[in-house]
Design an enzyme around this catalytic site. Structure first.
Site: not given
Ligand code: NVA
Ligand code: CP
Length: 311
Positions: A108, A135, A138, A230, A270, A298
């Site tokens: 990540r 992502h 997801q 989101d 998500c 997930r």
């Molecule tokens: N768009 C959000 C998704 C979190 C799972 C982010 O990048 O923070």
């Molecule tokens: N949806 C998702 O990726 O959640 P987290 O940020 O908790 O991993």
């Protein structure tokens, strides 16, 4: 016939063909049912997954860690600040070193280029666990959820309301590949990038689906089968949060907006949700919401991914 995905990295939804997406979903569904019936799968006995996190996570971390454990393997949580990355070791060298120890790398990251570099220099498969651009894990869980609830993906109308962000990009690529119509409603200046939309429209021509970008949330949700949103400010955009709250206000998913969708629409997110911003409690806790099934999936979708690429 099964497609051999062994060794394949998934940095983007664009790495997956329609057939590969379906293979993952079918395998995930099968393993989920068998697991819930008490069967144990040891497809990854003795295998290890390195998980690099430059940002926080609840779902991604726990579902990957539990997922590989259920498959007989082991995960290492590597906070980016604890690695020598913090002291200037390159992503390329990190990838080359980790590849000598582990059977897969999930990461990540902030900059999507870090995922691409990991995949380039790693000799084991790399999984994008969220970057500023995509992502994909997801979206596989989202598609599994929609398939379970609606019995199909093709031909549905999917409405994404909000920021043209990483989740939106992967949804757009995924929907175009799988043959689902996707409508994205974002404020001016926050739409998905033209290159994302152009690429997806090209793919959609082949699958016979539509990719429509609008600034009108009602146009997007009209007769929709799925409404998805989101957060308005993603991780790393905290400084813009206040300004974004004002700009995105007309894009809140609330009872007024969802009136335009089909009666049996699914509400998806998500997560984590900022309740009272992009969605209100009444919707996220309402009868059409499937957000916790989506979060659960997930685990099942990623188990299928790991078993297919790391076996
Ligand atoms: N768009 C959000 C998704 C979190 C799972 C982010 O990048 O923070
Ligand atoms: N949806 C998702 O990726 O959640 P987290 O940020 O908790 O991993």
């Amino acid at each position: 016939m099964a497609i051999n995905m062994k060794g394949k990295s998934i940095t983007s939804m664009l790495d997956l063909s329609r057939e590969e997406i379906w293979q993952i979903l079918e395998f995930a569904k099968q393993m989920k049912h068998e697991h819930l019936a008490g069967k144990r799968h040891d497809y990854l006995k003795g295998r290890t997954l390195a998980m690099i996190f430059q940002k926080p996570s609840t779902r991604t971390r726990v579902s990957f860690e539990v997922g590989i454990y259920q498959l007989g393997g082991y995960a290492l949580y590597l906070g980016a600040n604890d690695l020598q990355l913090r002291r200037g070791e390159t992503i390329a060298d990190t990838a080359r070193v980790l590849s000598r120890y582990v059977d897969g790398i999930m990461a990540r990251v902030f900059d999507h280029k870090d995922i691409v570099d990991l995949a380039t220099y790693s000799s084991v498969p790399v999984i994008n666990g969220l970057s500023d651009f995509e992502h994909p894990m997801q979206i596989l869980a989202d598609f599994l959820t929609i398939w379970e609830k609606k019995g199909t993906l093709e031909g549905l109308k999917f409405a994404y309301v909000g920021d043209g962000n990483n989740v939106a990009n992967s949804l757009i690529f995924g929907a175009a590949t799988i043959g689902m119509d996707i409508y994205v409603a974002s404020p001016k200046g926050y739409e998905p990038l033209p290159e994302v939309v152009g690429k997806a429209q090209e793919i959609a021509k082949k699958s016979g689906s539509k990719v429509v970008i609008t600034n009108d949330p009602i146009e997007a949700v009209k007769d929709a089968d799925v409404i998805y949103t989101d957060v308005w400010a993603s991780m790393g955009q905290e400084a813009e949060a206040e300004q974004r709250r004002r700009i995105f206000e007309p894009y809140q998913v609330n009872p007024e907006l969802v009136k335009h969708a089909k009666e049996d629409y699914l509400f998806m997110h998500c997560l984590p949700a900022h309740r009272g911003e992009e969605v209100v409690d009444e919707i996220v806790d309402g009868p059409n919401s499937v957000v916790f099934d989506e979060a659960e999936n997930r685990l099942h979708a990623q188990k299928a991914v790991m078993a297919l690429i790391m076996r």
